[in-house]
Design a protein around this motif. Structure first.
Motif, PDB file in Angstrom:
ATOM      1  N   HIS A 176     -20.842 -12.993  47.121  1.00 52.52           N
ATOM      2  CA  HIS A 176     -21.551 -11.908  48.205  1.00 52.52           C
ATOM      3  C   HIS A 176     -21.580 -10.614  47.415  1.00 52.52           C
ATOM      4  N   THR A 177     -20.777 -10.394  46.248  1.00 50.74           N
ATOM      5  CA  THR A 177     -20.917  -9.130  45.815  1.00 50.74           C
ATOM      6  C   THR A 177     -21.754  -9.350  44.647  1.00 50.74           C
ATOM      7  N   SER A 178     -22.128 -10.218  43.823  1.00 49.64           N
ATOM      8  CA  SER A 178     -22.764 -10.545  42.530  1.00 49.64           C
ATOM      9  C   SER A 178     -24.383 -10.121  42.917  1.00 49.64           C
ATOM     10  N   PRO A 179     -24.825 -10.555  44.157  1.00 50.30           N
ATOM     11  CA  PRO A 179     -26.347 -10.283  44.277  1.00 50.30           C
ATOM     12  C   PRO A 179     -26.452  -8.487  44.001  1.00 50.30           C
ATOM     13  N   ALA A 180     -25.512  -8.091  44.763  1.00 48.26           N
ATOM     14  CA  ALA A 180     -25.761  -6.268  44.729  1.00 48.26           C
ATOM     15  C   ALA A 180     -25.437  -5.758  43.504  1.00 48.26           C
ATOM     16  N   ILE A 181     -24.814  -6.560  42.614  1.00 42.74           N
ATOM     17  CA  ILE A 181     -24.512  -6.026  41.117  1.00 42.74           C
ATOM     18  C   ILE A 181     -25.842  -6.371  40.357  1.00 42.74           C
ATOM     19  N   SER A 196     -20.601  -3.383  49.463  1.00 46.51           N
ATOM     20  CA  SER A 196     -21.995  -3.502  49.735  1.00 46.51           C
ATOM     21  C   SER A 196     -22.720  -2.688  48.441  1.00 46.51           C
ATOM     22  N   GLU A 197     -24.100  -2.862  48.450  1.00 43.68           N
ATOM     23  CA  GLU A 197     -24.800  -2.472  47.400  1.00 43.68           C
ATOM     24  C   GLU A 197     -25.032  -1.005  47.758  1.00 43.68           C
ATOM     25  N   TYR A 198     -25.110  -0.394  48.833  1.00 42.04           N
ATOM     26  CA  TYR A 198     -24.966   1.063  49.238  1.00 42.04           C
ATOM     27  C   TYR A 198     -23.699   1.668  48.898  1.00 42.04           C
ATOM     28  N   GLY A 199     -22.585   1.107  49.194  1.00 45.09           N
ATOM     29  CA  GLY A 199     -21.285   1.490  48.586  1.00 45.09           C
ATOM     30  C   GLY A 199     -21.103   1.512  47.022  1.00 45.09           C
ATOM     31  N   LEU A 200     -21.702   0.685  46.438  1.00 41.62           N
ATOM     32  CA  LEU A 200     -21.889   0.830  45.083  1.00 41.62           C
ATOM     33  C   LEU A 200     -22.889   2.062  44.513  1.00 41.62           C
ATOM     34  N   ARG A 201     -24.115   2.053  45.210  1.00 39.61           N
ATOM     35  CA  ARG A 201     -24.832   3.026  44.852  1.00 39.61           C
ATOM     36  C   ARG A 201     -24.256   4.570  45.034  1.00 39.61           C
ATOM     37  N   LEU A 202     -23.384   4.623  46.266  1.00 37.83           N
ATOM     38  CA  LEU A 202     -22.522   5.782  46.198  1.00 37.83           C
ATOM     39  C   LEU A 202     -21.581   6.244  45.187  1.00 37.83           C
ATOM     40  N   ARG A 203     -20.911   5.362  45.028  1.00 40.09           N
ATOM     41  CA  ARG A 203     -19.823   5.254  43.946  1.00 40.09           C
ATOM     42  C   ARG A 203     -20.524   5.759  42.603  1.00 40.09           C
ATOM     43  N   LEU A 204     -21.720   5.270  42.390  1.00 38.07           N
ATOM     44  CA  LEU A 204     -22.188   5.923  40.794  1.00 38.07           C
ATOM     45  C   LEU A 204     -22.871   7.005  41.185  1.00 38.07           C
ATOM     46  N   TRP A 205     -23.466   7.658  42.381  1.00 38.27           N
ATOM     47  CA  TRP A 205     -23.743   8.880  42.722  1.00 38.27           C
ATOM     48  C   TRP A 205     -22.410   9.822  42.499  1.00 38.27           C
ATOM     49  N   LEU A 206     -21.445   9.616  43.009  1.00 41.70           N
ATOM     50  CA  LEU A 206     -20.283  10.253  42.890  1.00 41.70           C
ATOM     51  C   LEU A 206     -19.721  10.531  41.706  1.00 41.70           C
TER      52      LEU A 206
END
Length: 167
Positions: free
Chosen positions: A77-82, A155-165
């Motif tokens: 479930h995580t790989s597609p977001a990555i 989630s993809e959004y959680g990953l994008r938030l972490r990248l932004w931070l």
């Protein structure tokens, strides 16, 4: 004695807010406990199965380090977001932990339509050296330092938030 309905809502909202904060604190504590060894991540030099070097010290752009396994249910479930992050231009390096030889890892990637770079870790030695014991584990590395880490589904959004931070 019955409490009027207009007085029950503030108490319910307060209770919900407290429970939500406790849940977030628990998640943060688990992420801290299961985070990779920051010094090991920063010092690690790897090579992908395509012989591309991976040097986190040389990276100025935030890099997603994604440790996954073929047998990991959450990774499915995580790989597609990555993958979506990778395709949108974010730097991604993955480590396939105990998922077979290079041919087996590439077959898994093809089967799921994944194109992000992968470092094969057939015996788990790389993951162990990084201090990773749980899949999936995701770390954001920038300027040679591990900025953020999480494990389990995200989630993809959680990953994008972490990248932004991490910027």
């Amino acid at each position: 004695m019955n409490t009027p309905p207009e007085r029950r809502w503030p108490a319910r909202l307060r209770s919900l807010a407290i429970n939500l904060l406790l849940l977030l604190a628990l998640i943060a504590a688990l992420d801290w406990y299961r985070a990779p060894d920051a010094r090991a991540v920063a010092a690690t030099r790897l090579a992908t199965t395509q012989d591309a070097p991976v040097d986190f010290q040389a990276q100025r752009q935030p890099t997603v380090l994604y440790v996954w396994a073929e047998w990991c249910g959450y990774c499915r479930h995580t790989s597609p977001a990555i993958e979506r992050l990778h395709r949108s231009g974010h730097r991604v390096v993955s480590v396939a932990m105990q998922s077979g030889n290079d041919a087996q890892v590439h077959a898994t990637l093809r089967r799921h339509g994944l194109t992000f770079p992968v470092v094969n870790d057939p015996d788990g030695a790389i993951s162990q050296a990084l201090g990773v014991g749980v899949t999936p584990t995701i770390a954001i590395v920038s300027d040679g330092r591990m900025r953020l880490a999480t494990s389990g589904w995200t989630s993809e959004y959680g990953l994008r938030l972490r990248l932004w931070l991490a910027r």
